[in-house]
Write a protein that holds these residues in place. Structure first.
Motif, short mmCIF file in Angstrom:
data_model
loop_
_atom_site.label_atom_id
_atom_site.label_comp_id
_atom_site.label_asym_id
_atom_site.label_seq_id
_atom_site.Cartn_x
_atom_site.Cartn_y
_atom_site.Cartn_z
N LYS A 211 0.81 -1.23 0.00
CA LYS A 211 0.00 0.00 0.00
C LYS A 211 0.84 1.28 0.00
O LYS A 211 0.30 2.36 -0.29
N ASP A 212 2.12 1.20 0.31
CA ASP A 212 2.97 2.39 0.21
C ASP A 212 2.94 2.97 -1.20
O ASP A 212 3.13 4.18 -1.38
N ARG A 213 2.68 2.15 -2.21
CA ARG A 213 2.60 2.67 -3.59
C ARG A 213 1.42 3.63 -3.70
O ARG A 213 1.48 4.61 -4.44
N PHE A 214 0.34 3.35 -2.96
CA PHE A 214 -0.82 4.25 -2.91
C PHE A 214 -0.54 5.44 -2.00
O PHE A 214 -0.73 6.59 -2.40
N ARG A 215 -0.03 5.15 -0.79
CA ARG A 215 0.21 6.24 0.17
C ARG A 215 1.14 7.30 -0.41
O ARG A 215 0.96 8.49 -0.19
N ARG A 216 2.18 6.82 -1.13
CA ARG A 216 3.24 7.73 -1.59
C ARG A 216 3.16 8.07 -3.08
O ARG A 216 4.11 8.60 -3.64
N ASP A 217 2.04 7.72 -3.70
CA ASP A 217 1.84 8.00 -5.14
C ASP A 217 2.99 7.48 -6.00
O ASP A 217 3.53 8.21 -6.83
N LEU A 218 3.35 6.22 -5.80
CA LEU A 218 4.48 5.65 -6.54
C LEU A 218 4.05 5.04 -7.87
O LEU A 218 4.90 4.63 -8.65
N GLY A 219 2.75 4.99 -8.11
CA GLY A 219 2.25 4.41 -9.37
C GLY A 219 2.22 2.90 -9.35
O GLY A 219 2.79 2.26 -8.46
N ASP A 220 1.53 2.33 -10.35
CA ASP A 220 1.41 0.88 -10.49
C ASP A 220 0.95 0.19 -9.19
O ASP A 220 1.49 -0.84 -8.81
N VAL A 221 -0.04 0.81 -8.56
CA VAL A 221 -0.55 0.26 -7.29
C VAL A 221 -1.19 -1.11 -7.54
O VAL A 221 -0.85 -2.10 -6.88
N GLU A 222 -2.09 -1.17 -8.53
CA GLU A 222 -2.77 -2.44 -8.83
C GLU A 222 -1.76 -3.52 -9.19
O GLU A 222 -1.90 -4.68 -8.80
N GLY A 223 -0.73 -3.13 -9.97
CA GLY A 223 0.30 -4.07 -10.38
C GLY A 223 1.00 -4.71 -9.19
O GLY A 223 1.31 -5.90 -9.21
N ALA A 224 1.24 -3.93 -8.16
CA ALA A 224 1.92 -4.45 -6.97
C ALA A 224 1.06 -5.50 -6.26
O ALA A 224 1.54 -6.56 -5.87
N TYR A 225 -0.24 -5.19 -6.13
CA TYR A 225 -1.15 -6.14 -5.48
C TYR A 225 -1.23 -7.44 -6.31
O TYR A 225 -1.26 -8.54 -5.76
N GLN A 226 -1.26 -7.25 -7.64
CA GLN A 226 -1.34 -8.44 -8.50
C GLN A 226 -0.07 -9.28 -8.43
O GLN A 226 -0.11 -10.50 -8.48
N GLU A 227 1.06 -8.59 -8.33
CA GLU A 227 2.35 -9.29 -8.22
C GLU A 227 2.38 -10.16 -6.95
O GLU A 227 2.83 -11.30 -6.98
N ILE A 228 1.86 -9.61 -5.87
CA ILE A 228 1.80 -10.38 -4.62
C ILE A 228 0.90 -11.61 -4.82
O ILE A 228 1.26 -12.73 -4.45
N MET A 229 -0.24 -11.39 -5.46
CA MET A 229 -1.17 -12.49 -5.71
C MET A 229 -0.48 -13.59 -6.53
O MET A 229 -0.63 -14.78 -6.24
N LYS A 230 0.28 -13.18 -7.54
CA LYS A 230 0.98 -14.11 -8.40
C LYS A 230 2.00 -14.91 -7.60
O LYS A 230 2.07 -16.14 -7.72
N ARG A 231 2.78 -14.22 -6.79
CA ARG A 231 3.83 -14.92 -6.04
C ARG A 231 3.27 -15.86 -4.98
O ARG A 231 3.92 -16.80 -4.56
N LEU A 232 2.04 -15.55 -4.53
CA LEU A 232 1.40 -16.42 -3.54
C LEU A 232 0.56 -17.50 -4.19
O LEU A 232 0.01 -18.36 -3.49
N ASN A 233 0.46 -17.39 -5.52
CA ASN A 233 -0.29 -18.42 -6.25
C ASN A 233 -1.76 -18.47 -5.86
O ASN A 233 -2.32 -19.56 -5.69
N ILE A 234 -2.37 -17.29 -5.65
CA ILE A 234 -3.79 -17.29 -5.25
C ILE A 234 -4.65 -16.64 -6.34
O ILE A 234 -4.14 -16.09 -7.27
#
Ligand code: UDP
Length: 234
Positions: A211-234
């Motif tokens: 969520k720091d990508r959202f808090r700090r306006d770092l961009g690609d917020v959705e991409g970060a959440y999806q990357e986590i989902m991918k690595r967790l295989n869910i």
């Protein structure tokens, strides 16, 4: 199991009663807030990811002997959980300096601490969740001494389990927030475990995947959440 009356609506979740007083249904939303509600937005797909990730983490923790509120996944955005009375303490474990810790103590982010630390804050939006020590929590009767000892023991054990789990998936667990509740007199882990409540950094690049990508306006917020989902295989 059917949703009955809504008990409350938080910033990221809704909680519903069910036919059974021992069970609640949680519905995860895509709404995101930061800085005590000052910053508002939407992270598309977040509710689904946080629901599925929390379910997975709670199952893993249960297997390792940590009691949690999780019962079962009901849908993409809904989980059945044990009804609890939330203890008004946010429990934060840190492995690496970041966020408010770095700000408060004037240290750069990314320093690996020699051992994990724990801190409490008083869960009260109007007050801005102030930092609090165990004596304060006890004096204000927010929890008993025994409950606080149990919470600390669980929190450090959860850290051990999660740190290893994420490292195997090339993710550094920087810090995270837990909330506990009381169910039938017992302290159990409640709330959620997700990129909203944990800091995750890529093991190689230190890219922020939370969520720091959202808090700090770092961009690609959705991409970060999806990357986590991918690595967790869910
Ligand atoms: N955290 C949270 N809810 C809060 C405050 C913090 O889930 O209300 C999480 C946050 O995502 C991070 C950890 O707790 O993983 C430590 O947060 P910190 O105290 O550094 O606060 P922040 O910098 O996020 O304000």
């Amino acid at each position: 199991m059917e949703k009955k009356e809504m008990l409350y609506e938080g910033k990221a979740k809704k909680v519903y009663k069910t036919d059974e007083s021992e069970l609640f249904i949680i519905e995860y939303k895509d709404d995101a807030t930061a800085f005590n509600g000052e910053k508002k937005g939407t992270i598309v797909g977040k509710g689904v990811i946080n629901n599925k990730m929390s379910a997975l983490m709670f199952q893993i923790l249960e297997e390792k002997g940590i009691p949690t509120h999780f019962v079962e996944l009901l849908s993409d955005r809904e989980s059945l959980v044990k009804s609890v009375k939330i203890l008004p303490l946010e429990v934060i474990i840190r492995n690496i300096t970041a966020g408010s810790f770095s700000k408060r103590y004037g240290v750069e982010e990314g320093i690996v601490l020699p051992f994990p630390t724990v801190e409490f804050s008083y869960k009260d939006d109007d007050l801005g969740d102030p930092l609090m020590n165990e004596y304060h929590a006890l004096a204000l009767e927010l929890a008993t001494k025994e409950q606080i000892e149990t919470i600390k023991a669980y929190a450090f054990e959860i850290n051990k389990i999660m740190k290893e789990f994420f490292l195997e998936r090339n993710i550094k667990l920087v810090d995270f927030k837990l909330e506990f509740g009381v169910h039938k007199g017992e302290v159990i882990l409640a709330d959620e475990i997700s990129p909203d409540t944990c800091r995750f950094w890529d093991r190689e690049t230190n890219k922020k995947l939370d969520k720091d990508r959202f808090r700090r306006d770092l961009g690609d917020v959705e991409g970060a959440y999806q990357e986590i989902m991918k690595r967790l295989n869910i």
